[in-house]
Design an enzyme around this catalytic site. Sequence first.
Site, PDB file in Angstrom:
ATOM      1  N   ASP A  78      46.712  37.408  32.664  1.00 36.01           N
ATOM      2  CA  ASP A  78      46.883  37.864  31.285  1.00 36.01           C
ATOM      3  C   ASP A  78      47.955  37.020  30.610  1.00 36.01           C
ATOM      4  O   ASP A  78      49.122  37.088  30.974  1.00 36.01           O
ATOM      5  CB  ASP A  78      47.274  39.347  31.308  1.00 36.01           C
ATOM      6  CG  ASP A  78      47.460  39.959  29.931  1.00 36.01           C
ATOM      7  OD1 ASP A  78      47.677  39.224  28.946  1.00 36.01           O
ATOM      8  OD2 ASP A  78      47.425  41.206  29.838  1.00 36.01           O
ATOM      9  N   MET A  79      47.542  36.228  29.607  1.00 37.13           N
ATOM     10  CA  MET A  79      48.452  35.313  28.917  1.00 37.13           C
ATOM     11  C   MET A  79      48.649  35.750  27.467  1.00 37.13           C
ATOM     12  O   MET A  79      47.702  35.752  26.678  1.00 37.13           O
ATOM     13  CB  MET A  79      47.895  33.888  28.958  1.00 37.13           C
ATOM     14  CG  MET A  79      47.755  33.309  30.357  1.00 37.13           C
ATOM     15  SD  MET A  79      49.302  33.208  31.284  1.00 37.13           S
ATOM     16  CE  MET A  79      50.247  32.044  30.324  1.00 37.13           C
ATOM     17  N   GLU A  80      49.892  36.111  27.155  1.00 37.92           N
ATOM     18  CA  GLU A  80      50.261  36.534  25.809  1.00 37.92           C
ATOM     19  C   GLU A  80      51.709  36.128  25.566  1.00 37.92           C
ATOM     20  O   GLU A  80      52.464  35.928  26.509  1.00 37.92           O
ATOM     21  CB  GLU A  80      50.181  38.064  25.671  1.00 37.92           C
ATOM     22  CG  GLU A  80      48.870  38.679  26.081  1.00 37.92           C
ATOM     23  CD  GLU A  80      48.879  40.205  25.993  1.00 37.92           C
ATOM     24  OE1 GLU A  80      49.483  40.758  25.055  1.00 37.92           O
ATOM     25  OE2 GLU A  80      48.284  40.836  26.884  1.00 37.92           O
ATOM     26  N   TRP A  81      52.092  36.050  24.296  1.00 39.18           N
ATOM     27  CA  TRP A  81      53.506  35.905  23.969  1.00 39.18           C
ATOM     28  C   TRP A  81      54.187  37.246  24.183  1.00 39.18           C
ATOM     29  O   TRP A  81      53.539  38.287  24.121  1.00 39.18           O
ATOM     30  CB  TRP A  81      53.704  35.446  22.535  1.00 39.18           C
ATOM     31  CG  TRP A  81      53.226  34.053  22.262  1.00 39.18           C
ATOM     32  CD1 TRP A  81      52.293  33.681  21.336  1.00 39.18           C
ATOM     33  CD2 TRP A  81      53.651  32.842  22.892  1.00 39.18           C
ATOM     34  NE1 TRP A  81      52.113  32.330  21.364  1.00 39.18           N
ATOM     35  CE2 TRP A  81      52.938  31.789  22.310  1.00 39.18           C
ATOM     36  CE3 TRP A  81      54.567  32.555  23.906  1.00 39.18           C
ATOM     37  CZ2 TRP A  81      53.118  30.461  22.696  1.00 39.18           C
ATOM     38  CZ3 TRP A  81      54.741  31.233  24.294  1.00 39.18           C
ATOM     39  CH2 TRP A  81      54.030  30.196  23.686  1.00 39.18           C
TER      40      TRP A  81
END
Length: 185
Positions: free
Chosen positions: A67-70
């Site tokens: 899961d890639m998010e800022w």
Amino acid sequence: SFAWIKATEGGDLVDPLFAQHWNASAEAGVARGAFHFWYHCRGGAEQARWFIRNVPRQPGSLPPVLDMEWTPFSPTCTLREPPDVIRREMRIFLRMVEAHYGTRPLIYVVPDFFDDNDLATFTGYEWWLRSTAAHPSDRYPGTPWRVWQYSGTGTIPGISGIADRNAFSGSPSAFAAWAAQRSVA
């Protein structure tokens, strides 16, 4: 029909409900996998080792997810590395996790992170795309998707409160075939 359960974050956090959700979904007969929430202040290898340490390698489970998010509201890390560093560290994590579980992970991503890091150029992985305001083909033109998160405020029988709602890019029989081919070895 399926669920990916938050397992880990960074290199020192295990979701306190992971084991309960992991076991309950299996008891309910729901196809399930685990996901790791990226922490921008730790490297890919350290995060992969943490995920591997805490997520069982159970044959037949859905492939792992990154899961890639800022994280602008994180109390401990709001770092925003350059796109080339993010892509490099993602690859380290993904390769280590694939080697351990015997199947290539999926990548979950939100629109701003996808755009900011030029992830349209990040090939070789299946995408789980979040887009609650438009179809993925409108929001991520030209990017094939395997799973689409179309709502973050859904209701699901057996789950109290709100839950993310997701769709697989195919029929139930296509999902069964995909899950059989892509499951943890």
